[in-house]
Design a protein around this motif. Structure first.
Motif, PDB file in Angstrom:
ATOM      1  N   THR A  93       0.824  -1.209   0.000  1.00 40.18           N
ATOM      2  CA  THR A  93       0.000   0.000   0.000  1.00 40.18           C
ATOM      3  C   THR A  93       0.857   1.257   0.000  1.00 40.18           C
ATOM      4  O   THR A  93       0.599   2.198  -0.753  1.00 40.18           O
ATOM      5  N   ASP A  98       7.613   7.195   0.340  1.00 42.81           N
ATOM      6  CA  ASP A  98       6.353   7.887   0.067  1.00 42.81           C
ATOM      7  C   ASP A  98       6.162   9.030   1.062  1.00 42.81           C
ATOM      8  O   ASP A  98       6.464   8.894   2.255  1.00 42.81           O
ATOM      9  N   MET A 251      -3.709  10.213   1.022  1.00 43.18           N
ATOM     10  CA  MET A 251      -3.122  10.436  -0.301  1.00 43.18           C
ATOM     11  C   MET A 251      -1.603  10.446  -0.238  1.00 43.18           C
ATOM     12  O   MET A 251      -1.013  10.898   0.740  1.00 43.18           O
ATOM     13  N   ASP A 266       4.383   8.062 -10.978  1.00 39.55           N
ATOM     14  CA  ASP A 266       3.072   7.396 -11.043  1.00 39.55           C
ATOM     15  C   ASP A 266       2.449   7.175  -9.663  1.00 39.55           C
ATOM     16  O   ASP A 266       1.292   6.751  -9.577  1.00 39.55           O
ATOM     17  N   ARG A 267       3.175   7.463  -8.579  1.00 39.79           N
ATOM     18  CA  ARG A 267       2.612   7.337  -7.245  1.00 39.79           C
ATOM     19  C   ARG A 267       2.053   8.658  -6.724  1.00 39.79           C
ATOM     20  O   ARG A 267       1.295   8.680  -5.763  1.00 39.79           O
ATOM     21  N   GLU A 270      -1.769   9.388  -5.645  1.00 31.85           N
ATOM     22  CA  GLU A 270      -2.463   8.103  -5.457  1.00 31.85           C
ATOM     23  C   GLU A 270      -3.207   8.104  -4.129  1.00 31.85           C
ATOM     24  O   GLU A 270      -2.655   8.447  -3.081  1.00 31.85           O
ATOM     25  N   SER A 271      -4.464   7.718  -4.159  1.00 30.75           N
ATOM     26  CA  SER A 271      -5.241   7.649  -2.934  1.00 30.75           C
ATOM     27  C   SER A 271      -4.860   6.396  -2.158  1.00 30.75           C
ATOM     28  O   SER A 271      -4.449   5.381  -2.740  1.00 30.75           O
ATOM     29  N   GLN A 273      -5.899   3.336   0.027  1.00 34.05           N
ATOM     30  CA  GLN A 273      -7.063   2.488   0.290  1.00 34.05           C
ATOM     31  C   GLN A 273      -6.775   1.529   1.451  1.00 34.05           C
ATOM     32  O   GLN A 273      -5.678   1.042   1.593  1.00 34.05           O
TER      33      GLN A 273
END
Length: 273
Positions: A93, A98, A251, A266-267, A270-271, A273
């Motif tokens: 995830t 990040d 996010m 590309d990240r 991104e939400s 989840q």
């Protein structure tokens, strides 16, 4: 003494606010009075008069920074706070590197520094990805998935979560391996349906695991990482008190990984989840 960011910002707000207030109430009127006397006596140039009324550098900085500090403090304390993911416990995830945004008010509005809840906005839901202060060391922030709610009986056996005696459904997608985050060759990517949603997890069938059953006390939550066999979570150190909750991650606003050349485009956005 280690000071966290909200404490530092609160101290800065108090200091700059006091300097600005003292100038408004005491120092500025004194400067104007001196300038008025000089003007009345005559022989004061415009440049000298301007210099007499000029704010000291300390006051100028305080007046400039005070509103900025207040805005940042309010945003971080009550609305949204950024965090960086330092470990791989939430793979797939969240990845190491990040940068995420956390909703600070979804679980209630708290006063900064003392973390006292003043407005109750809602409770964590099963399946939320939550940031919280580590119970063993509240100066450290952890991020895990909410698995158990107050009063739940949580079991973990054979890589499967049991909630009040019922297994949480899983579906094997296939093998999982990434060069930048190497796990064992037997690692599997699975979909887990927990609460009202679904998310991906990674398990290593050949790895030894902590198994057992746990009762979640009232006012506490049971947390687990999505990288199930490489997560230091409630299976090892127990449940998280409600007052330790910081907010819900929602996010990825930036992802930076040196071994992949920097920004992982590309990240971004991104939400969670």
């Amino acid at each position: 003494m280690n000071l966290d960011f909200p404490t530092v910002m609160l101290i800065a707000a108090v200091i700059t606010g006091m300097i600005w207030a003292l100038d408004a109430w005491l120092w500025a009127p004194a400067r104007r009075e001196v300038a008025a006397r000089k003007t009345a006596s005559g022989g004061v140039s415009k440049a000298d008069l301007k210099e007499l009324n000029k704010e000291p550098v300390l006051v100028e900085y305080a007046r400039s920074f005070f509103p900025i500090i207040i805005i940042v403090l309010v945003l971080r304390s009550f609305l949204v706070e950024p965090f960086r993911i330092p470990s791989g416990s939430m793979i797939p995830t969240l990845m190491v590197g990040d940068f995420i945004l956390v909703n600070k008010f979804v679980y209630g509005i708290r006063l900064p520094v003392i973390n006292k809840k003043i407005i109750d906005m809602g409770k964590p839901q099963r399946g939320d990805v939550a940031v919280f202060r580590y119970p063993k060391d509240p100066s450290v922030d952890y991020i895990k998935r909410v698995v158990g709610l107050p009063g739940d009986r949580i079991g973990y056996f054979n890589k499967t979560i049991y909630v009040n005696g019922k297994p949480v459904p899983q579906e094997i997608i296939g093998p999982y391996f990434q060069d930048e985050h190497p796990l064992s060759q037997s690692a599997e990517l699975r979909i887990e349906r927990l609460g009202n949603g679904e998310h991906q997890i990674v398990v290593e069938p050949g790895a030894s695991l902590v198994e057992g059953q746990y009762i979640v006390p009232e006012g506490h939550y049971f947390m687990m990482g999505d990288n199930r066999d490489r997560s230091n979570d409630s299976r090892f150190w127990g449940v998280v008190p409600e007052e330790n909750l910081v907010g819900k991650a929602f996010m990825v606003w930036m992802s930076w990984q040196w071994d992949q050349g920097g920004v992982i485009w590309d990240r971004i956005g991104e939400s969670i989840q």
